[in-house]
Write an enzyme that holds these catalytic residues in place. Structure first.
Site, PDB file in Angstrom:
ATOM      1  N   TYR A  77       0.770  -1.119  -0.042  1.00 42.30           N
ATOM      2  CA  TYR A  77      -0.171  -0.045   0.022  1.00 42.30           C
ATOM      3  C   TYR A  77       0.753   1.389  -0.120  1.00 42.30           C
ATOM      4  O   TYR A  77       0.530   2.401  -0.597  1.00 42.30           O
ATOM      5  CB  TYR A  77      -0.988  -0.064   1.071  1.00 42.30           C
ATOM      6  N   GLN A 117     -15.005   3.402  -7.647  1.00 45.50           N
ATOM      7  CA  GLN A 117     -14.520   2.137  -7.003  1.00 45.50           C
ATOM      8  C   GLN A 117     -13.074   2.498  -6.975  1.00 45.50           C
ATOM      9  O   GLN A 117     -12.217   1.584  -6.235  1.00 45.50           O
ATOM     10  CB  GLN A 117     -14.383   0.964  -7.890  1.00 45.50           C
ATOM     11  N   ASN A 118     -12.251   3.483  -7.117  1.00 44.15           N
ATOM     12  CA  ASN A 118     -11.108   3.842  -7.350  1.00 44.15           C
ATOM     13  C   ASN A 118     -10.678   4.468  -5.935  1.00 44.15           C
ATOM     14  O   ASN A 118     -11.496   5.090  -5.272  1.00 44.15           O
ATOM     15  CB  ASN A 118     -10.610   4.864  -8.443  1.00 44.15           C
ATOM     16  N   VAL A 119      -9.284   4.051  -5.454  1.00 45.99           N
ATOM     17  CA  VAL A 119      -9.084   4.599  -4.230  1.00 45.99           C
ATOM     18  C   VAL A 119      -7.819   5.475  -4.238  1.00 45.99           C
ATOM     19  O   VAL A 119      -7.080   5.813  -3.269  1.00 45.99           O
ATOM     20  CB  VAL A 119      -8.523   3.282  -3.274  1.00 45.99           C
ATOM     21  N   HIS A 137     -14.912   2.293  -2.241  1.00 42.75           N
ATOM     22  CA  HIS A 137     -13.826   1.366  -1.691  1.00 42.75           C
ATOM     23  C   HIS A 137     -12.947   1.997  -0.834  1.00 42.75           C
ATOM     24  O   HIS A 137     -11.585   1.380  -0.569  1.00 42.75           O
ATOM     25  CB  HIS A 137     -13.222   0.590  -3.006  1.00 42.75           C
ATOM     26  N   GLY A 254     -14.789   2.934 -17.553  1.00 38.28           N
ATOM     27  CA  GLY A 254     -13.331   2.116 -17.289  1.00 38.28           C
ATOM     28  C   GLY A 254     -13.478   1.132 -15.972  1.00 38.28           C
ATOM     29  O   GLY A 254     -12.606   0.999 -15.048  1.00 38.28           O
ATOM     30  N   THR A 255     -14.873   0.299 -16.004  1.00 33.82           N
ATOM     31  CA  THR A 255     -14.856  -0.681 -14.934  1.00 33.82           C
ATOM     32  C   THR A 255     -15.226  -1.996 -15.866  1.00 33.82           C
ATOM     33  O   THR A 255     -15.951  -1.696 -16.682  1.00 33.82           O
ATOM     34  CB  THR A 255     -15.768  -0.269 -13.968  1.00 33.82           C
ATOM     35  N   ALA A 302     -11.166   6.581 -21.755  1.00 33.21           N
ATOM     36  CA  ALA A 302     -11.978   7.388 -21.018  1.00 33.21           C
ATOM     37  C   ALA A 302     -11.448   8.843 -20.954  1.00 33.21           C
ATOM     38  O   ALA A 302     -12.283   9.844 -20.953  1.00 33.21           O
ATOM     39  CB  ALA A 302     -12.331   6.598 -19.673  1.00 33.21           C
TER      40      ALA A 302
HETATM   41  N1  APR Z   1     -10.114   3.858 -20.831  1.00 33.67           N
HETATM   42  C1  APR Z   1     -11.366   3.330 -20.265  1.00 33.67           C
HETATM   43  N2  APR Z   1     -11.591   1.923 -19.982  1.00 33.67           N
HETATM   44  C2  APR Z   1     -10.318   1.356 -19.817  1.00 33.67           C
HETATM   45  C3  APR Z   1      -9.015   2.019 -20.151  1.00 33.67           C
HETATM   46  C4  APR Z   1      -8.906   3.210 -20.687  1.00 33.67           C
HETATM   47  N3  APR Z   1      -7.870   4.009 -20.784  1.00 33.67           N
HETATM   48  N4  APR Z   1      -7.986   0.959 -19.963  1.00 33.67           N
HETATM   49  C5  APR Z   1      -8.674  -0.017 -19.367  1.00 33.67           C
HETATM   50  N5  APR Z   1     -10.007   0.101 -19.342  1.00 33.67           N
HETATM   51  C6  APR Z   1     -11.187  -0.699 -18.776  1.00 33.67           C
HETATM   52  C7  APR Z   1     -10.860  -2.219 -18.947  1.00 33.67           C
HETATM   53  O1  APR Z   1     -11.269  -2.767 -20.345  1.00 33.67           O
HETATM   54  C8  APR Z   1     -11.670  -2.949 -17.877  1.00 33.67           C
HETATM   55  O2  APR Z   1     -12.911  -3.184 -18.260  1.00 33.67           O
HETATM   56  O3  APR Z   1     -11.194  -0.603 -17.355  1.00 33.67           O
HETATM   57  C9  APR Z   1     -11.575  -1.686 -16.810  1.00 33.67           C
HETATM   58  C10 APR Z   1     -10.759  -2.129 -15.727  1.00 33.67           C
HETATM   59  O4  APR Z   1     -11.281  -3.300 -15.063  1.00 33.67           O
HETATM   60  P1  APR Z   1     -10.841  -3.679 -13.685  1.00 33.67           P
HETATM   61  O5  APR Z   1      -9.386  -3.779 -13.545  1.00 33.67           O
HETATM   62  O6  APR Z   1     -11.586  -5.037 -13.141  1.00 33.67           O
HETATM   63  O7  APR Z   1     -10.931  -2.549 -12.445  1.00 33.67           O
HETATM   64  P2  APR Z   1     -12.326  -2.132 -11.709  1.00 33.67           P
HETATM   65  O8  APR Z   1     -13.612  -2.466 -12.541  1.00 33.67           O
HETATM   66  O9  APR Z   1     -12.043  -0.765 -11.234  1.00 33.67           O
HETATM   67  O10 APR Z   1     -12.416  -3.224 -10.719  1.00 33.67           O
HETATM   68  C11 APR Z   1     -13.264  -3.008  -9.633  1.00 33.67           C
HETATM   69  O11 APR Z   1     -12.063  -4.652  -8.135  1.00 33.67           O
HETATM   70  O12 APR Z   1     -10.154  -5.639  -7.505  1.00 33.67           O
HETATM   71  C12 APR Z   1     -10.954  -4.852  -7.270  1.00 33.67           C
HETATM   72  O13 APR Z   1     -11.043  -3.302  -5.560  1.00 33.67           O
HETATM   73  C13 APR Z   1     -10.614  -3.405  -6.796  1.00 33.67           C
HETATM   74  O14 APR Z   1     -11.926  -1.396  -7.226  1.00 33.67           O
HETATM   75  C14 APR Z   1     -11.626  -2.820  -7.786  1.00 33.67           C
HETATM   76  C15 APR Z   1     -12.684  -3.384  -8.276  1.00 33.67           C
END
Ligand code: APR
Ligand code: ZN
Length: 317
Positions: A77, A117-119, A137, A254-255, A302
């Site tokens: 961390y 969900q971003n920290v 989160h 971006g999730t 994004a």
């Molecule tokens: N612009 C938009 N989207 C993007 C980009 C970008 N430049 N680069 C990657 N992505 C997308 C990917 O295609 C994917 O769908 O962002 C997403 C990221 O997904 P994850 O890595 O699963 O992240 P997230 O959805 O935030 O995860 C949720 O899971 O592990 C836990 O606590 C952690 O908060 C996190 C949660």
């Protein structure tokens, strides 16, 4: 897409439709994930470039991991705090910050929240209003006491390193310092590589300033297996389910939508008649070409696409 339509025509048709709906919308939610911070230089979690590709979440992001080896978890961390502090908010963060300010302004009839969900703290550093930013989160920059008897929380602690012993671990975790890259890899950003790090005793880790027995502080993030903060989730639920009219539009940015409850919000908005706009580098083709009802898909970064798509409402970023 009709045979005669090029991908750029599809994009402009989709954009026009989306922007018409955007300007009519009175209640908007943005659901944000790691993809928003990619162009700021931070890794996502899943996929070939993701954090969980090289790091084992069970060893680093669970209450058990902290119980077994708090020194290891703190080094992870500490490195994430360091990387997030070095990063700067991008235009996507600024676009949402602008929307948040409109959502708070008495002159505007828009109501708005960002559920992130971003920290990494980049949304708040971009000037996003505190009142309508829900960091479900937690935050890398909040520290909490681990004692059940103590409710000490230190918000927005940007001190880096947090202790002397954590100082040089940041560099050890930094991929550019300790991983040989092949020629192919030099062109692309690589996911961070977990390397053996030093063993730290509890005395060398952040301690609660209130507890007399030197209880450990822990990162104020929600780990796997932990519940999300109830008060925050209730506020989000109230915004989506009640508080006047239903949500007109949810921006899904971006999730991967793999983690509950974040992944339930889209369906809940849709059930009440709201529309969905996805901003992601990876979107199913049917969505991109407009074949999925009430859903627009904008494929790409994004940070670039959000300011463009939101421009009629928020102006130039
Ligand atoms: N612009 C938009 N989207 C993007 C980009 C970008 N430049 N680069 C990657 N992505 C997308 C990917 O295609 C994917 O769908 O962002 C997403 C990221 O997904 P994850 O890595 O699963 O992240 P997230 O959805 O935030 O995860 C949720 O899971 O592990 C836990 O606590 C952690 O908060 C996190 C949660
Ligand atoms: Zn304490």
């Amino acid at each position: 897409m009709r045979p005669s339509e090029s991908p750029s025509t599809t994009m402009s048709t989709q954009l026009k439709e989306f922007q018409e709906h955007l300007l009519k919308s009175k209640k908007i939610v943005a659901l944000v994930g790691a993809g928003l911070s990619v162009s700021s230089g931070l890794p996502t979690f899943r996929g070939s470039q993701g954090l969980w590709k090289n790091f084992n979440m069970i060893d680093l992001a669970t209450p058990d991991a902290f119980y077994i080896d708090p020194g290891l978890v703190w080094q992870f961390y500490s490195w994430r705090r360091y990387t997030a502090l070095k990063a700067k908010p991008n235009k996507g963060h600024y676009a949402l910050a602008k929307l948040s300010q409109m959502g708070k302004s008495p002159q505007s009839d828009l109501t708005y929240i960002t559920i992130t969900q971003n920290v990494d703290g980049l949304s708040s550093r971009s000037g996003h209003c505190k009142e309508n930013l829900y960091e479900i989160h937690g935050s890398l920059f909040d520290l909490k006491c681990t004692s059940f008897m103590c409710n000490f929380v230190d918000h927005n602690n940007f001190k880096q390193p947090l202790t002397k012993a954590l100082a040089d671990t940041e560099e050890e975790f930094d991929p550019s310092h300790n991983r040989k890259r092949s020629l192919d890899e030099q062109e692309v950003s690589i996911s961070p590589q977990f390397n053996p790090v030093k063993t730290l005793s509890e005395k060398e880790l952040p301690q609660c300033p209130v507890c007399k027995d030197g209880s450990l502080l822990r990162p104020g993030v929600v780990w796997f297996g932990e519940s999300l903060p109830l008060s925050l989730i209730t506020k989000v639920d109230n915004f989506i389910e009640s508080e006047g009219s239903p949500v007109d539009l949810i921006l899904v940015i971006g999730t991967s939508g793999t983690v509950y409850p974040a992944n339930s919000y889209v369906d809940r908005v849709k059930l009440k008649g709201g529309k969905v706009a996805i901003f992601n580098t990876d979107i199913e083709n049917d969505i991109v070409v407009g074949k999925v009802k009430d859903t627009w898909g904008f494929k790409g970064d994004a940070a670039e696409l959000l300011p463009l798509a939101l421009k009629p409402l928020i102006g130039e970023i």
